[in-house]
Design an enzyme around this catalytic site. Structure first.
Site, short mmCIF file in Angstrom:
data_model
loop_
_atom_site.label_atom_id
_atom_site.label_comp_id
_atom_site.label_asym_id
_atom_site.label_seq_id
_atom_site.Cartn_x
_atom_site.Cartn_y
_atom_site.Cartn_z
N LYS A 200 0.85 -1.19 0.00
CA LYS A 200 0.00 0.00 0.00
C LYS A 200 0.89 1.25 0.00
CE LYS A 200 -3.86 -2.41 0.49
NZ LYS A 200 -3.30 -3.71 0.09
N ASP A 201 0.32 2.35 -0.48
CA ASP A 201 1.06 3.60 -0.60
C ASP A 201 1.61 4.07 0.75
OD1 ASP A 201 -0.21 3.43 -3.11
OD2 ASP A 201 -0.08 5.59 -3.35
N ARG A 202 2.79 4.68 0.70
CA ARG A 202 3.34 5.33 1.90
C ARG A 202 2.57 6.61 2.19
NH1 ARG A 202 8.46 5.77 4.31
NH2 ARG A 202 9.46 4.60 2.62
#
Length: 355
Positions: free
Chosen positions: A83-85
């Site tokens: 998942k995106d930071r």
């Protein structure tokens, strides 16, 4: 080293020029992701499953922190997807703890990581096990005519968007692809497992995007042709399209889609002129294709058209657009936004006009 841009790594838009511009991810809460997992958890077993909320933290670092706090090796920490930071995300992790009680994981928690739920299960969490991801996006500093935006949103809800791999897959300035090409030319594979996976994924994703870009440019990304391999939205299996399959009503219903190649060993199993196109693509990137095959990557398929489930939107403020939708696992919310608005870096918008 030249920096690769959006058109180099993705391709043309399908629905015309952007309707305006906005900022995404001014703060982490502007980009929220909830993993959708269709696995009934038994409540007992040697695997501890954790429902984790993280803010401004990538999945790999969260996994390292959970492993350290639990006192287990990293190979015993599992998750379904990255998942995106730069986001507020909620996703599952599992820890393999045979014969052990639930550990104190307080050392892993903080302002950027909270454990929301814990339960036991008999099996570990497998990569790709999640069915979908739910997104809530808040686009701020909006500069666009609302009537145009609403019409575009209605159109993509009805027609879907090209299922490009997003820019995140390629790293800053396309650096992961540059490194993948360098490895391919030297016939090398990184010893580090995470780097190896990152570079192989970038290479495969680029080849897929090249093929999809060609079909978007000619207007065939959302239409089946004889020789296409067709797949359902949530299936990894596929079948060859003949004349009859090209008339299947499920294509118009956005349940069934043409696919493109995720390159691996052997020629693609597509037919007729579709195979010729895919082999021509391979011929334009011979080192990359040989490298992917030699790495033992199996030939797989990915749908060319991305259906958007449950798309809803509203304007909580005159210069804010909020979107909610669900995408299949492995698909990118940013390619949905790309068909609507141009994204500008935080702090570079003028005072927005309210339409």
């Amino acid at each position: 080293m030249s920096v690769l841009g959006e058109l180099d790594l993705l391709g043309p838009r399908a629905h015309g020029a952007a309707c305006g511009e906005a900022v995404l991810k001014a703060v982490a809460e502007d980009f929220q992701v909830d993993e959708v997992l269709d696995i009934p958890l038994s409540g007992e077993g040697e695997h501890l499953w954790l429902w984790v909320e993280k803010r401004g933290l990538n999945t790999e670092e969260a996994a390292r922190r959970l492993g350290r706090a639990a006192g287990v090796q990293q190979k015993n920490v599992s998750y379904a997807g990255l998942k995106d930071r730069q986001a507020l995300t909620r996703q599952w992790f599992s820890l393999h703890l045979p014969g052990k009680a639930d550990p104190d994981l307080g050392a892993a928690e903080g302002a950027d990581l909270r454990i929301l739920r814990r339960t036991r299960h008999s099996r570990k969490l497998q990569r790709g096990a999640h069915a979908a991801n739910g997104f809530t996006l808040r686009l701020t500093g909006l500069r666009a005519e609302r009537a145009l935006l609403d019409a575009r949103l209605e159109r993509i809800a009805a027609d879907g968007v090209p299922n490009y791999f997003g820019l995140q897959r390629f790293g800053h300035g396309g650096g992961n692809l540059v490194d993948a090409r360098s490895c391919a030319e030297q016939d090398l594979l990184p010893a580090n497992r995470n780097l190896r996976s990152r570079f192989l994924s970038a290479g495969r994703s680029y080849l897929f995007n090249r093929l999809l870009a060609e079909r978007v440019a000619e207007g065939s990304w959302n239409r089946a042709a004889v020789g296409d391999l067709l797949a359902f939205t949530d299936s990894r299996s596929f079948f060859l399209a003949g004349e009859e399959e090209c008339r299947d009503a499920r294509l118009a219903a956005l349940d069934l889609h043409p696919t493109g190649p995720l390159w691996g060993e052997g020629d693609p199993p597509s037919g007729a002129g579709v195979l010729d196109r895919e082999l021509a693509l391979a011929g334009s990137e011979p080192a990359l294709c040989r490298w992917l095959a030699k790495a033992g990557m199996a030939h797989e398929r990915r749908i060319l058209r991305l259906p958007i489930q449950g798309l809803a939107w509203h304007y909580p403020e005159p210069d804010v657009l909020q979107l909610e939708f669900v995408l299949p696992a492995g698909c990118f919310a940013t390619v949905v936004v790309r068909e609507i608005l141009d994204l500008v870096p935080t702090g570079q918008t003028e005072n927005p006009c309210a339409y």
